[in-house]
Design an enzyme around this catalytic site. Structure first.
Site, PDB file in Angstrom:
ATOM      1  N   CYS A   3     -11.106  -2.859   3.932  1.00 48.39           N
ATOM      2  CA  CYS A   3      -9.967  -2.229   3.260  1.00 48.39           C
ATOM      3  C   CYS A   3      -8.664  -2.753   3.862  1.00 48.39           C
ATOM      4  O   CYS A   3      -8.430  -2.620   5.072  1.00 48.39           O
ATOM      5  CB  CYS A   3     -10.046  -0.709   3.404  1.00 48.39           C
TER       6      CYS A   3
ATOM      7  N   GLY B 228      -4.056   1.256 -12.971  1.00 45.25           N
ATOM      8  CA  GLY B 228      -3.223   0.317 -12.230  1.00 45.25           C
ATOM      9  C   GLY B 228      -3.431   0.306 -10.734  1.00 45.25           C
ATOM     10  O   GLY B 228      -2.685  -0.345 -10.005  1.00 45.25           O
TER      11      GLY B 228
ATOM     12  N   HIS C 221      -7.445   2.535  -1.486  1.00 48.46           N
ATOM     13  CA  HIS C 221      -7.169   3.446  -0.357  1.00 48.46           C
ATOM     14  C   HIS C 221      -5.944   4.224  -0.817  1.00 48.46           C
ATOM     15  O   HIS C 221      -4.888   3.611  -1.063  1.00 48.46           O
ATOM     16  CB  HIS C 221      -6.905   2.624   0.918  1.00 48.46           C
TER      17      HIS C 221
ATOM     18  N   HIS D 194      -2.667   5.908  -1.800  1.00 49.42           N
ATOM     19  CA  HIS D 194      -1.300   5.640  -1.339  1.00 49.42           C
ATOM     20  C   HIS D 194      -0.327   6.101  -2.410  1.00 49.42           C
ATOM     21  O   HIS D 194      -0.673   6.205  -3.594  1.00 49.42           O
ATOM     22  CB  HIS D 194      -1.098   4.157  -1.039  1.00 49.42           C
TER      23      HIS D 194
HETATM   24  P1  AMP Z   1      -1.520  -0.011  -6.457  1.00 47.22           P
HETATM   25  O1  AMP Z   1      -1.429  -1.102  -7.486  1.00 47.22           O
HETATM   26  O2  AMP Z   1      -0.998   1.311  -6.882  1.00 47.22           O
HETATM   27  O3  AMP Z   1      -2.916   0.048  -5.864  1.00 47.22           O
HETATM   28  O4  AMP Z   1      -0.538  -0.469  -5.295  1.00 47.22           O
HETATM   29  C1  AMP Z   1      -0.906  -1.407  -4.295  1.00 47.22           C
HETATM   30  C2  AMP Z   1       0.373  -1.966  -3.762  1.00 47.22           C
HETATM   31  O5  AMP Z   1       0.089  -2.549  -2.510  1.00 47.22           O
HETATM   32  C3  AMP Z   1       0.990  -3.062  -4.635  1.00 47.22           C
HETATM   33  O6  AMP Z   1       2.300  -2.650  -5.037  1.00 47.22           O
HETATM   34  C4  AMP Z   1       1.020  -4.272  -3.720  1.00 47.22           C
HETATM   35  O7  AMP Z   1       2.190  -5.039  -3.885  1.00 47.22           O
HETATM   36  C5  AMP Z   1       0.931  -3.648  -2.350  1.00 47.22           C
HETATM   37  N1  AMP Z   1       0.350  -4.459  -1.303  1.00 47.22           N
HETATM   38  C6  AMP Z   1      -0.814  -5.148  -1.353  1.00 47.22           C
HETATM   39  N2  AMP Z   1      -1.049  -5.743  -0.170  1.00 47.22           N
HETATM   40  C7  AMP Z   1      -0.031  -5.422   0.647  1.00 47.22           C
HETATM   41  C8  AMP Z   1       0.323  -5.723   2.004  1.00 47.22           C
HETATM   42  N3  AMP Z   1      -0.479  -6.505   2.776  1.00 47.22           N
HETATM   43  N4  AMP Z   1       1.468  -5.234   2.506  1.00 47.22           N
HETATM   44  C9  AMP Z   1       2.259  -4.455   1.745  1.00 47.22           C
HETATM   45  N5  AMP Z   1       1.998  -4.121   0.464  1.00 47.22           N
HETATM   46  C10 AMP Z   1       0.867  -4.611  -0.085  1.00 47.22           C
HETATM   47 ZN    ZN Z   2      -8.814   2.132   3.836  1.00 49.38          ZN
END
Ligand code: AMP
Ligand code: ZN
Length: 118
Positions: A4, A92, A97, A99
């Site tokens: 993850c 989306g 995980h 957030h």
């Molecule tokens: P979701 O699409 O709601 O699952 O949001 C996931 C978010 O995580 C997206 O907006 C990505 O740009 C962001 N994301 C993915 N990998 C990273 C990372 N290593 N550091 C910061 N943000 C990330």
């Molecule tokens: Zn996790």
């Protein structure tokens, strides 16, 4: 969770632009910002999706919104932000995980409005 990406960020195995951290959550800047300020509030406990919240783990959500309040004040965007959670790939969600996105644009430009859905 071994594979993850957010658990790896929480454990410090992957670098991130960290804005806030306490014992329950981490708040980082999104890698691909969709607003002037785009943060992710990530509980340290691995829960995949909002549909896994129940009476045994819902304290996590209180901690999330305590962090939202603190970090938006810290950045001076209180009263001008939106909080978004995607649950499930069709909605989306790309990182499984749980957030919460904090999105804020300067000059109060709203990113999207619930009135658009009506
Ligand atoms: P979701 O699409 O709601 O699952 O949001 C996931 C978010 O995580 C997206 O907006 C990505 O740009 C962001 N994301 C993915 N990998 C990273 C990372 N290593 N550091 C910061 N943000 C990330
Ligand atoms: Zn996790």
């Amino acid at each position: 969770m071994n594979d993850c990406i957010f658990c790896k960020i929480i454990n410090g195995d992957i670098p991130s632009n960290k804005e806030y951290e306490d014992e329950n959550v981490i708040v980082i800047h999104d890698l691909n910002p969709l607003a002037d300020t785009h943060l992710l509030v990530i509980p340290k406990k691995h829960i995949s999706c909002a549909d896994e919240i129940n009476e045994s783990n819902s304290d996590v959500i209180a901690h999330v919104f305590e962090a939202v309040s603190k970090v938006t004040k810290k950045l001076g965007i209180e009263n001008n932000f939106q909080v978004l959670n995607n649950c499930g790939e069709n909605a989306g969600q790309s990182v499984m995980h749980i957030h919460f996105h904090i999105l804020s644009n300067k000059e109060g430009r709203v990113l999207w409005s619930t009135t658009e859905l009506k």
